[in-house]
Scaffold this active site. Structure first.
Site, PDB file in Angstrom:
ATOM      1  N   ARG A   1     -12.733   3.976   5.487  1.00  0.00           N
ATOM      2  CA  ARG A   1     -13.755   4.990   5.766  1.00  0.00           C
ATOM      3  C   ARG A   1     -14.916   4.950   4.780  1.00  0.00           C
ATOM      4  O   ARG A   1     -16.081   5.136   5.161  1.00  0.00           O
ATOM      5  CB  ARG A   1     -13.108   6.382   5.772  1.00  0.00           C
TER       6      ARG A   1
ATOM      7  N   GLU B   1       0.826  -1.218   0.000  1.00  0.00           N
ATOM      8  CA  GLU B   1       0.000   0.000   0.000  1.00  0.00           C
ATOM      9  C   GLU B   1       0.857   1.264   0.000  1.00  0.00           C
ATOM     10  O   GLU B   1       1.226   1.787   1.060  1.00  0.00           O
ATOM     11  CB  GLU B   1      -0.944   0.008   1.216  1.00  0.00           C
TER      12      GLU B   1
ATOM     13  N   LYS C   1      -2.398  -1.849  -3.244  1.00  0.00           N
ATOM     14  CA  LYS C   1      -3.462  -1.013  -2.663  1.00  0.00           C
ATOM     15  C   LYS C   1      -3.023   0.442  -2.735  1.00  0.00           C
ATOM     16  O   LYS C   1      -2.386   0.971  -1.815  1.00  0.00           O
ATOM     17  CB  LYS C   1      -3.728  -1.437  -1.204  1.00  0.00           C
TER      18      LYS C   1
ATOM     19  N   GLY D   1     -10.276   9.048   2.461  1.00  0.00           N
ATOM     20  CA  GLY D   1     -11.049  10.168   3.001  1.00  0.00           C
ATOM     21  C   GLY D   1     -12.042  10.743   1.998  1.00  0.00           C
ATOM     22  O   GLY D   1     -12.698  11.748   2.265  1.00  0.00           O
TER      23      GLY D   1
HETATM   24  C1  5MM Z   1      -7.915   1.835   8.674  1.00  0.00           C
HETATM   25  O1  5MM Z   1      -6.936   2.779   8.371  1.00  0.00           O
HETATM   26  C2  5MM Z   1      -5.656   2.234   8.045  1.00  0.00           C
HETATM   27  C3  5MM Z   1      -4.553   2.973   8.734  1.00  0.00           C
HETATM   28  O2  5MM Z   1      -4.733   2.896  10.046  1.00  0.00           O
HETATM   29  P1  5MM Z   1      -3.623   3.563  10.997  1.00  0.00           P
HETATM   30  O3  5MM Z   1      -3.255   4.877  10.374  1.00  0.00           O
HETATM   31  O4  5MM Z   1      -4.331   3.698  12.267  1.00  0.00           O
HETATM   32  O5  5MM Z   1      -2.479   2.605  11.030  1.00  0.00           O
HETATM   33  C4  5MM Z   1      -5.351   2.478   6.589  1.00  0.00           C
HETATM   34  O6  5MM Z   1      -4.155   1.832   6.206  1.00  0.00           O
HETATM   35  C5  5MM Z   1      -6.433   1.981   5.730  1.00  0.00           C
HETATM   36  O7  5MM Z   1      -6.392   0.587   5.677  1.00  0.00           O
HETATM   37  C6  5MM Z   1      -6.253   2.537   4.332  1.00  0.00           C
HETATM   38  O8  5MM Z   1      -5.761   3.845   4.349  1.00  0.00           O
HETATM   39  C7  5MM Z   1      -7.564   2.535   3.652  1.00  0.00           C
HETATM   40  O9  5MM Z   1      -8.440   3.288   4.438  1.00  0.00           O
HETATM   41  P2  5MM Z   1      -9.269   4.444   3.744  1.00  0.00           P
HETATM   42  O10 5MM Z   1     -10.056   5.063   4.856  1.00  0.00           O
HETATM   43  O11 5MM Z   1      -8.250   5.342   3.135  1.00  0.00           O
HETATM   44  O12 5MM Z   1     -10.130   3.735   2.718  1.00  0.00           O
END
Ligand code: 5MM
Length: 340
Positions: free
Chosen positions: A294, A177, A219, A263
């Site tokens: 999110r 990612e 990702k 976001g």
């Molecule tokens: C769930 O958020 C993940 C990061 O958590 P931390 O910052 O607490 O480690 C993050 O990696 C998430 O899996 C991805 O960014 C995808 O989340 P979004 O909200 O961007 O779809």
């Protein structure tokens, strides 16, 4: 390395238009989201919320894998059933976030490098024994005045590749990612340029570390203008810019690209994913899917608000977003789905 097992896991994660649910918020991130809604910042509240998610009836129809966090993979339902078992019984493959977070990169003001390589081989073995079949490591890249630097891109790409090779060694599919953040005034073109450079560097490092591309998942961020950029392009322009960038930089051997939402409003994330699949249908060498946190969870979290009485309505909200995103994977999502 059992290469067939890695390929089979990827296939099972994305079969029938399914995608991934990221529920790997670290405790500080989960607490931040709870605090915004006045939900208590306790272990029990986090456990109850995650129980709501994993017990959502029918979720396995749309979600092939759920990314957990170290606290979550050890948690149980109120009746004592481990979350991992609940997920497997629902047809959802458990995964695990294994990075230990992004910290300031020395000598690079305003930039971060993701840590967690020390002791990783042993931690991966433990998670495998606990039932995880895939893992995730996230690197964050900011666009700004003179940013990102070459040193930041290189350091993060190298760590991602070292992590991915270790995952494949133990039989876990690595989700790689590399995220270009949406924060800032930058244009869509700047995001495209940075994403392109980042992806090329990541794949150079994956090649150097002998990562089998057929047994990994990418990702990434979508190619988007910064949140405070005065020009916000249409869904179609975003879809074209994103897919064209990835066609140039991501080898066809990669089986799946599962976008993060970063976001974006939930409905907009679905519409953009849908446009990519609709407009490029026959030209995509990889599955173009979702791994949203999110953009799947937020409406459910808001509906729940920490109240037991709201569990069912929150589960409906979660299921709805999962269903919309499955439709988007197939290029069949419409705005009308939101008003049903
Ligand atoms: C769930 O958020 C993940 C990061 O958590 P931390 O910052 O607490 O480690 C993050 O990696 C998430 O899996 C991805 O960014 C995808 O989340 P979004 O909200 O961007 O779809």
């Amino acid at each position: 390395m059992n290469t067939q097992q890695l390929k089979d896991t990827v296939q099972a994660l994305f079969v029938d238009g399914k995608g991934l649910l990221a529920m790997d918020e670290s405790n500080p991130t989960c607490n931040k989201r709870f605090a915004a809604l006045g939900i208590p910042l306790t272990v029990e509240a986090r456990r109850a919320y995650r129980e709501l998610i994993v017990t959502t009836p029918g979720l396995g129809e749309f979600i092939g894998g759920a990314i957990l966090y170290d606290e979550t993979i050890r948690q149980k339902k109120a009746d004592g059933t481990p979350f991992v078992k609940v997920l497997i019984d629902a047809g959802i493959i458990p995964g695990i976030k294994v990075d230990t977070g992004a910290r300031e990169l020395a000598a690079h003001p305003g930039e971060k490098v993701t840590e967690g390589l020390d002791g990783l081989r042993d931690r991966l073995q433990e998670y495998l024994q606990m039932g995880a079949r895939f893992a995730k490591w996230r690197a964050v890249i900011a666009i700004g005045d003179g940013l990102p630097s070459w040193g930041c891109i290189e350091a993060n790409a190298h760590a991602l590749a070292r992590y991915a090779a270790l995952c494949q060694e133990v039989g876990l599919v690595p989700i790689v990612e590399p995220e270009v953040l949406m924060d800032g005034e930058h244009s869509l073109d700047q995001c495209s340029e940075t994403t392109d450079e980042l992806l090329r560097t990541v794949f150079k490092e994956l090649f150097a570390q002998r990562v089998m591309l057929e047994g990994m998942i990418l990702k990434p961020n979508m190619v988007l203008p910064g949140l405070t950029c005065t020009t916000q392009e249409t869904v179609e322009v975003v879809a074209d810019a994103t897919v064209n960038c990835f066609l140039r930089a991501v080898p066809a051997a990669v089986p799946a690209i599962a976008f993060l939402s970063g976001g974006q409003p939930a409905e907009l994330a679905s519409a953009r994913l849908n446009a990519m699949n609709e407009r490029f249908k026959s030209r995509l060498p990889w599955a173009v899917a979702f791994s949203f946190s999110r953009a799947i969870q937020q409406p459910a979290l808001e509906a729940w608000h920490g109240q037991d009485a709201n569990v069912q309505i929150a589960q409906q909200a979660l299921l709805h977003r999962a269903q919309c995103n499955q439709a988007a994977r197939r290029g069949e999502y419409t705005a009308a789905m939101e008003t049903k």
